[in-house]
Design an enzyme around this catalytic site. Structure first.
Site, PDB file in Angstrom:
ATOM      1  N   GLU A  60       0.820  -1.215   0.000  1.00 45.90           N
ATOM      2  CA  GLU A  60       0.000   0.000   0.000  1.00 45.90           C
ATOM      3  C   GLU A  60       0.848   1.258   0.000  1.00 45.90           C
ATOM      4  OE1 GLU A  60      -0.613  -2.687   1.793  1.00 45.90           O
ATOM      5  OE2 GLU A  60      -2.606  -3.313   1.124  1.00 45.90           O
ATOM      6  N   HIS A 129     -11.781  -4.789   8.951  1.00 47.68           N
ATOM      7  CA  HIS A 129     -12.343  -4.459   7.632  1.00 47.68           C
ATOM      8  C   HIS A 129     -13.603  -3.595   7.721  1.00 47.68           C
ATOM      9  CE1 HIS A 129      -9.912  -7.988   6.627  1.00 47.68           C
ATOM     10  NE2 HIS A 129     -10.004  -7.655   5.366  1.00 47.68           N
TER      11      HIS A 129
END
Ligand code: TPP
Ligand code: MG
Lengths: 326, 324
Positions: A60, A129
């Site tokens: 990322e 999440h």
């Protein structure tokens, strides 16, 4: 005017941008072959090829930073991060580079980068999440933070982000992807920094954005049945915040309830509350109320997750309390 | 070998300029006109000068917080760099960056990055843009041995190799990351094995030898240009001063520093080589020192006289101004 889903509206905007400008590319984990973790970019690889619909390694920080460099180098990258929780691995590049380079270089550099990611809970994905961290991003000067709540905005705000010369972050609530709505493609880019009144009312302002807009509208309907006329404000942009629209609404209604899936402590909802305290204090007939996520990592079990997230009954009862009807 | 008398002497003069410029910075620091962190490059000059000599004006450069030398070697004026350190409006970053954040778009000098490892992904992205837009540029990214510890280093190696991007990674291995010696922060101290693990060709060079660095950089840059893919150059070097302006240097011995300074000073080494080649004599050396002294003094005088950015402009350049 066509009816389609939120994810399709994003895809339409992506295709339009990719068609219109050869400098645009989409990069992120599984945006290509897989079609996007939320199927947003499905079919784009076939149309635009692997250079411009670019699958990235699981890195990322690396690929968001590469997006920054590519923007400096003349491209118009759109970086997709699967979920806001994963964006934390790239926070260095966001806060230390994307947000600073223009200022730190005395205005020489410009970072026309768009970053999109899913946010929010409600799908029993548990604590790694499901969080709503867009408020953290809204803390940072040098970037813009958008949260489209409707099909039209999913399209128009993405186009606005692409037209913007500075780094723009879009937070897409994961429950919105399959929702349907009308899209008028011809409307063109929305205005960044503009909140909208989604429902007019005169007794109380329900101030919200993103995945909570639907809940606020549902609460407003219930409140109407109870004789309370609620106005619903969709912030759409968290930074820069449309303070005028928010204050004008509260000046009309004299009451405010802020609904935000982020936690309360040190939060975006606290920012809005502080804004009202600073700018609309004498307009208020009741304390400011907030309906936010419980102070807990979002749990897995359905009943616990539901209890942790803002719910329509909680919005209704928080509002009724402002009228002494709690 | 930097060919031609003039080019060799110009490179030598740049090293002297960097050395004297930074000695002056240290002196000015004690008067308070320069504040914040000040990471001196003294001892490492041959690396920046040698690598820059291998670049063309159109290439991209990304550097760290220890980048005065890189900026000067890239051609930023000593005046605009000094003014930046003084926090003046005429500084190359309008006083927003300071010593650690020098920028100049005309020189394609993309900073000045003070997050260890943070510049590498940006360099990868610049190269991605060049590769997609069909520019024949090389992006050179400088970083220290400490950056090799960081995840961003490994992510960037992988991305650059996977996407075959024209980046020259230059690792300035000065044997320490602040106070932590190389063998105390890297499991394998041969740094070239790491890029090679990603399929990136890697070489090392004596970073104290200007002409060796330049030759290695020429080779590395031509490899990047030829294959449009990354290359890793490790320059073995040593910093003669503290990590930032002052530190107790408890992590290394005085003898160690003295030995490096006596035996491996890059300016002495280059001077000796130039003398052997008959390109430099005491008179020419004195003329260089004179010119440099004047340039550094002028940079300070200009910085002293330069205006401060008005506080009214504090919020300028946070975002792009709206077109009217
Ligand atoms: C991410 C990050 N961690 C820690 C620091 C503090 N710090 C600044 S320089 C430095 C050492 C870096 O060493 P190296 O990469 O070898 O570069 P050198 O200073 O030797 O040139 C550290 C730990 C930082 N700036 N950024
Ligand atoms: Mg080091």
């Amino acid at each position: 005017m066509t009816t389609l889903t939120y994810r399709e509206a994003i895809r339409v905007a992506l295709s339009t941008a990719l068609d219109a400008d050869p400098r645009v590319l989409l990069m992120g984990e599984d945006v290509g072959r897989y079609g996007g973790a939320y199927a947003v970019s499905k079919g784009l690889l076939e149309r635009f090829g692997p250079e411009r619909i670019r699958d990235t390694p699981l890195a990322e920080s690396g690929f968001l930073g590469a997006g920054i460099g590519a923007a400096l180098g003349g491209l118009r990258p759109i970086v997709e991060i699967m979920t806001v929780n994963f964006s934390l691995l790239a926070l260095d590049q966001v806060v230390n580079n994307a947000a600073t380079l223009r200022h730190m270089s005395g205005g020489q550099l410009s970072v026309p980068l768009v970053v999109r990611m899913a946010t929010g809970g409600g799908r029993q994905l548990a604590a790694q999440h499901s969080h709503s961290l867009e408020g953290w991003y809204a803390h940072v000067p040098g970037i813009k933070v958008l949260a489209p709540a409707t099909v039209q905005d999913a399209h128009d705000l993405l186009l606005a982000a692409l037209a913007d010369p500075d780094p723009v972050f879009l937070f897409e609530h994961q429950l919105l992807y399959p929702t349907e709505g009308e899209l008028d493609e011809a409307r063109g880019p929305a205005r960044i920094g503009e909140a909208l009144v989604r429902r007019e009312g005169h007794d109380v302002s329900l101030i919200t954005y993103g995945g909570s807009l639907g809940k606020a509208l549902a609460a407003a309907s219930e409140l109407a049945a109870a004789g309370i006329s609620a106005e619903v404000i969709d912030l759409r942009t968290l930074r820069p915040l449309d303070t005028d629209t928010v204050c004008a609404s509260v000046t009309r209604t004299h009451r405010a309830v802020i609904i935000d899936e982020g936690w309360k402590t040190g939060s975006f909802s606290a920012e809005v509350a502080a804004l009202l305290a600073e700018r609309a204090f004498y307009e208020l007939d009741a304390p400011i109320a907030r309906v936010c996520s419980a102070e807990v990592p979002i749990p897995y079990a359905k009943h616990l997750e539901e209890a942790a997230l803002p719910r329509v009954p909680a919005i209704v009862s928080a509002t009724l309390e402002l009228f002494g009807r709690g | 070998m930097i060919d031609g008398r003039e080019r060799a002497l110009a490179a030598f003069e740049q090293m002297v300029l960097i050395r004297r410029f930074e000695e002056k910075c240290a002196e000015v620091y004690s008067t308070g006109k320069i504040r914040g962190f000040l990471h001196l490059y003294i001892g490492e000059e041959a690396v920046a000068v040698g690598v820059m000599a291998a670049l063309s004006a159109d290439d991209n450069v990304v550097a760290t917080y220890r980048e005065h030398g890189h900026a000067l070697a890239r051609g930023l004026g000593p005046g605009s760099v000094m003014a930046e350190m003084y926090g003046k409006a005429t500084g190359c970053s309008r006083g927003r960056g300071g010593s650690m954040h020098l920028f100049s778009t005309p020189h394609r000098f993309f900073g000045g990055h003070a997050i260890v490892g943070g510049g590498l992904p940006v360099a990868v992205g610049l190269a991605l843009a060049d590769s997609m837009l069909g520019h024949d540029r090389v992006t050179v990214c400088f970083f220290g041995d400490g950056a090799v510890d960081e995840g961003e280093f490994h992510e960037s190696m992988n991305l650059a190799a996977l996407w075959r991007l024209p980046v020259l990674f230059v690792c300035e291995n000065n044997l320490y990351a602040m106070g932590t010696a190389l063998e105390r922060h890297e499991s394998l101290t041969d740094l070239c094995v790491k890029p090679r693990a990603y399929g990136i060709p890697a070489e090392n060079v004596d970073g104290m030898d200007l002409f060796a660095v330049e030759a290695a950089a020429q080779h590395a840059v031509s490899e990047v240009r030829r294959h449009r893919s990354p290359f890793f150059l490790e320059a073995k070097t040593y910093r003669f001063r503290a990590h930032s302006m002052y530190d107790a240097e408890a992590y290394r011995s005085r003898e160690e520093v003295a030995e490096w300074a006596q035996k491996h000073d890059p300016i002495d080494l280059a001077a000796a080589q130039l003398e052997r080649r008959g390109l430099l004599d005491p008179a020419a050396r004195a003329a260089i020192e004179d010119r440099v002294r004047t340039a550094v003094q002028q940079a300070c005088d200009e910085a002293d006289a330069a205006p401060l950015e008005p506080v009214a402009d504090l919020l300028r350049d946070v975002l792009t101004p709206e077109a009217r």
